[in-house]
Design an enzyme around this catalytic site. Structure first.
Site, short mmCIF file in Angstrom:
data_model
loop_
_atom_site.label_atom_id
_atom_site.label_comp_id
_atom_site.label_asym_id
_atom_site.label_seq_id
_atom_site.Cartn_x
_atom_site.Cartn_y
_atom_site.Cartn_z
N GLY A 34 0.78 -1.22 0.00
CA GLY A 34 0.00 0.00 0.00
C GLY A 34 0.82 1.27 0.00
O GLY A 34 0.29 2.35 -0.30
N GLY A 39 9.71 -2.25 -0.77
CA GLY A 39 10.87 -2.37 0.12
C GLY A 39 10.56 -2.35 1.60
O GLY A 39 11.43 -2.65 2.41
N ASP A 308 8.81 -10.35 10.62
CA ASP A 308 8.44 -9.67 11.86
C ASP A 308 7.01 -9.92 12.29
O ASP A 308 6.65 -9.68 13.44
CB ASP A 308 8.66 -8.15 11.71
CG ASP A 308 10.12 -7.77 11.67
OD1 ASP A 308 10.98 -8.68 11.67
OD2 ASP A 308 10.42 -6.56 11.64
N MET A 314 13.55 -9.87 15.14
CA MET A 314 13.04 -9.01 14.07
C MET A 314 14.22 -8.48 13.26
O MET A 314 14.70 -7.37 13.46
CB MET A 314 12.20 -7.89 14.65
CG MET A 314 10.88 -8.37 15.22
SD MET A 314 9.80 -7.03 15.74
CE MET A 314 8.29 -7.95 16.09
N HIS A 440 47.03 -11.35 4.24
CA HIS A 440 47.64 -10.35 5.12
C HIS A 440 47.98 -9.10 4.32
O HIS A 440 48.49 -9.20 3.20
CB HIS A 440 48.92 -10.91 5.73
CG HIS A 440 49.69 -9.93 6.56
ND1 HIS A 440 49.31 -9.57 7.83
CD2 HIS A 440 50.81 -9.20 6.27
CE1 HIS A 440 50.16 -8.68 8.30
NE2 HIS A 440 51.09 -8.43 7.37
#
Length: 461
Positions: A34, A39, A308, A314, A440
């Site tokens: 909506g 995203g 979530d 979460m 390294h």
């Protein structure tokens, strides 16, 4: 009436990843969103914009504190807050448009509007009802408030308002010593604000390895962030562009007040399922308002939930993993998430990253373990880059040497942790890491040294 194999409700990291994976596996897929952009919270008002501000302000910190040490002389940069906000917004736009491109590429229909489930197999968006063999709820979460705290998103703000304050405050109170509060508190501390974190518990970052927490708080303290721990906030009220926070110290019941230009309420998040009609559809919920699931399936056949909206940490990447797993299941394959190997990262400087067990949990279990620890002070790359604060800590089974968990506080910790994640996913021993050649000079050598410390000892300790 449109008909789909899968309709995903929500286009956050869990939802859009689920939709893309479903489409890749040959399922006719739609995603309901909506908001004006795809995203979800992460890309629009969470993970991505906060990292943009963290990056920008870290560059400011480097210019102010470290450039001269390297022979880079000149006037310290000034802050153009409007331009920094524009940079943040451009980062958001690039990412959200990228998701829209991926939807088109994978032939996923974006059903624009707010969705609800009138019954199993149907999703209503606006005035239209669409049929779906399967529905995936990926509706995410919203900031959790506190009784007595009046949020106006101007002076007393959630993480959403904290991303776009009208100007950097001179004083800020952060209610909550978790990830969001410490990240955004760091942003404004670097911009010159006097930041005070008020936390109910006697420690910050609850659930994290205690030794790492203590070191983390010590470093943040050196950066100018103040802490009031064991404090219960009873009120926070905006008034004439300022705010007053009232709290009680739990150790002696004494009441105190703090005045601030801005207050960030960062007391966690709660699942967002409002308007979905889940109760009417017969979907069982937990006592905390989360969707109850069994291997992602809800109590109603053909309806699944991830991220979530359900129980568990979460975290965007946890939602992504669940989204991919559900897609595999709906396509007739085996979907799986290893909840024992989900990293968590705090993107302050230094970064903090953890995975697996902590010492406290292992002690509670009565499990015999050993610790391999290595300070970044012994890492040549870290010292050269003024990033030697912190350490790598690896926990391994005392008998088998199998890696059980790790904590890293230091440069690029959020990237370094994944070497340990991969090792844990394959059931590796600390010795496996210790015997692996590391380039390294790199920060990753500290991981190898910590693994060596689980055995005969680190080389550079």
């Amino acid at each position: 009436m449109s008909s789909y194999d899968v309709i995903v409700i929500g286009s956050g990291p869990g939802g859009y990843v689920c939709a893309i994976r479903c489409a890749q596996l040959g399922l006719k897929t739609a995603c309901v969103e909506g908001n004006e952009t795809l995203g979800g919270t992460c890309l629009n008002i969470g993970c991505i914009p906060s990292k943009a501000l963290l990056h920008a302000t870290h560059q400011l910190h480097e210019a102010e504190h470290n450039f001269a040490k390297m022979g880079l002389k000149g006037k310290s940069p000034s802050v153009d807050w409007a331009q920094m906000q524009a940079y943040k917004d451009d980062v958001i736009a690039q990412n959200t448009k990228g998701i829209e491109f991926l939807f088109k590429k994978n032939k996923i229909d974006w059903l624009k509007g707010w969705g609800s489930i009138p019954e199993a197999g149907k999703v209503k968006v606006g005035d239209e009802v669409h049929e779906a063999k399967n529905i995936v709820i990926a509706s995410g979460s919203v900031p959790a408030g506190l009784p007595g705290v009046e949020i106006d998103e101007k002076t007393v703000v959630t993480s959403t308002g904290a991303l776009s304050l009208s100007k950097p405050p001179k004083t800020m109170v952060v209610i909550g010593g978790g990830v969001i509060g410490l990240e955004m508190g760091s942003v404004y501390a670097r911009l010159g604000a006097e930041v005070t974190v008020v936390e109910y518990l006697d420690r910050i970052t609850p659930g994290m390895d205690m030794e790492t927490t203590r070191q983390f708080q010590k470093i943040l303290g050196k950066q100018g962030i103040n802490f009031v721990l064991g404090a219960a906030v009873s009120s926070a009220k905006p008034s004439k562009g300022k705010a007053k926070v009232t709290y009680t110290l739990r150790k002696d019941d004494s009441e105190h007040e703090l005045d601030a230009d801005a207050v960030l309420v960062a007391t966690g998040r709660k699942s967002f399922t409002d308007g979905l009609g889940l109760a009417e559809a017969g979907v069982e919920m937990t006592d905390r308002g989360q969707v109850k699931t069994d291997h992602f399936a809800t109590s109603v056949r053909g309806i699944y939930a991830i991220g979530d909206a359900t129980t568990g940490p979460m975290l965007a990447h946890k939602a992504e993993d669940e989204g991919m797993a559900v897609a595999e299941i709906l396509a007739g394959k085996q979907g799986h998430v290893n909840y024992g190997v989900i990293p968590a990262v705090i993107y302050t400087h230094p970064e903090v990253a953890t995975v697996g067990q902590t010492e406290e949990l292992l002690k509670d279990e009565g499990r015999a373990y050993k610790v391999g620890k290595f300070s970044f002070m012994g890492n040549g790359r870290a010292k050269a880059n003024f990033a030697a604060d912190g350490f790598v800590k690896i926990l391994a089974d005392k008998e088998t040497d199998r890696i059980l968990g790790a904590s890293i506080i230091g440069p690029m910790a959020g990237d370094l942790i994944h070497e340990i994640c991969v090792a844990m996913e394959f059931g590796a021993a600390a010795q496996d890491l210790a015997l692996t050649c590391h380039a390294h000079p790199t920060y990753s050598e500290a991981v190898r040294e910590a693994a060596l410390a689980c055995g005969d000892g680190a080389i550079h300790a």
